[in-house]
Design an enzyme around this catalytic site. Structure first.
Site, PDB file in Angstrom:
ATOM      1  N   ASP A 152      -0.797  15.177   2.775  1.00 41.53           N
ATOM      2  CA  ASP A 152      -0.665  15.307   4.233  1.00 41.53           C
ATOM      3  C   ASP A 152       0.069  16.593   4.583  1.00 41.53           C
ATOM      4  O   ASP A 152       0.835  17.132   3.764  1.00 41.53           O
ATOM      5  CB  ASP A 152       0.153  14.139   4.809  1.00 41.53           C
ATOM      6  CG  ASP A 152      -0.499  12.799   4.552  1.00 41.53           C
ATOM      7  OD1 ASP A 152      -1.724  12.761   4.385  1.00 41.53           O
ATOM      8  OD2 ASP A 152       0.238  11.806   4.515  1.00 41.53           O
TER       9      ASP A 152
HETATM   10  N1  URA Z   1       0.212   9.212   0.493  1.00 36.32           N
HETATM   11  C1  URA Z   1       0.537   9.611   1.743  1.00 36.32           C
HETATM   12  O1  URA Z   1       0.833   8.797   2.602  1.00 36.32           O
HETATM   13  N2  URA Z   1       0.546  10.931   1.995  1.00 36.32           N
HETATM   14  C2  URA Z   1       0.255  11.856   1.098  1.00 36.32           C
HETATM   15  O2  URA Z   1       0.275  13.053   1.393  1.00 36.32           O
HETATM   16  C3  URA Z   1      -0.082  11.434  -0.197  1.00 36.32           C
HETATM   17  C4  URA Z   1      -0.105  10.099  -0.468  1.00 36.32           C
END
Ligand code: URA
Length: 293
Positions: A152
């Site tokens: 993310d």
């Molecule tokens: N899980 C999440 O919630 N975000 C990420 O970036 C990776 C795994």
């Protein structure tokens, strides 16, 4: 057909340096013989090859992404749009292009890791002009580089990139159960019941999560009262999975960092820096992806 001589590529690999640290990537593999699947040595056996396989090998996208490019009418062979997924090409004679840009097979796949900082979107181009991870990795030096999976925008940590679509496809396939280790700072302090739920599987809107390894690293650390640091090891790769899991048990994530991907760890790699994988890491990654060494 090839986009550069093997010698040039090996030189480039050896000269690879992190954009922040600036130290030469001496430990980085020259990518050739050490790579678990030396493409150059298998070239004769894969001619002609399916167009989507060619595109994935050339690093245009993952295998599935390549199929999507084809069905969207973005791929031409010798100037003709080809949408049929069974179509074959001879890399020695056919000219393949995506959106008009010629795509060629590289004889030495490149795989590297980035310690992704917060604030960068995991995409190689963004229509909304946000900062992207493409700004942090050597795209010009290694054409066809793309991220393996995603983190993310606000997540930091280990993000792999490769020019090898097949390797990416395998690493992301649920069949291979590649473990990813996340360290989360969460709101509140999860009790035994919440930790057990995270371990056993949490029901999310897209189904229950697979069992995870979860441990408490710190409860109410001095620098962050009212929070806890939790480590989660999962092998699925659903969108925002860790954030949704923690939210579901009443402890929203405040910060999230990926410390490892399969056998690979960031080690001392600085935030915002990248480095080529060394030969041992490539072999271990190939093994995790189910490739014979
Ligand atoms: N899980 C999440 O919630 N975000 C990420 O970036 C990776 C795994």
């Amino acid at each position: 057909m090839s986009s550069g001589s093997k010698t040039d590529k090996q030189k480039a690999a050896r000269n690879g340096a992190s954009r922040q640290g600036g130290a030469p990537a001496d430990a980085a593999s020259a990518q050739g013989g050490a790579y678990p699947r030396d493409f150059a040595s298998t070239q004769e056996r894969i001619v002609p090859m399916r167009l989507q396989k060619f595109l994935a090998r050339a690093g245009a996208a993952s295998r599935r992404g390549s199929e999507a490019l084809m069905t969207a009418g973005r791929v031409t062979v010798n100037g003709q749009v080809v949408t049929e997924l069974g179509s074959k090409v001879d890399p020695a004679v056919d000219v393949v292009a995506v959106d008009g840009a010629v795509v060629t097979l590289s004889d030495t796949p490149v795989t590297l890791m980035l310690n992704k900082p917060s604030g960068y979107v995991t995409t190689m181009s963004d229509p909304h002009a946000r900062h992207t991870v493409a700004e942090l990795v050597p795209c010009e030096r290694y054409p066809g580089l793309f991220p393996i999976g995603r983190l993310d925008q606000d997540t930091t940590g280990l993000l792999l990139f490769s020019t090898d679509g097949d390797l990416a496809n395998r690493l992301l396939h649920p069949r291979h159960h590649v473990d990813k280790t996340y360290r989360a700072l969460v709101k509140g302090v999860p009790g035994t019941a919440a930790l057990c739920r995270l371990r056993d599987g949490v029901v999310l809107e897209d189904g229950a999560t697979a069992p995870a390894r979860v441990r408490m690293l710190a409860s109410e650390p001095q620098d962050a009262p009212g929070t806890a640091r939790v480590e989660l090891v999962i092998h699925e790769g659903r969108k925002r999975q860790v954030r949704r899991m923690c939210e579901a048990v009443g402890h929203p994530v405040l910060r999230l960092h990926r410390a490892s991907f399969g056998p690979l760890e960031l080690g001392g790699l600085e935030l915002g820096s990248w480095r080529l994988l060394d030969s041992e890491e490539l072999a271990a990654l190939g093994k995790a992806a189910g490739l014979a060494c």
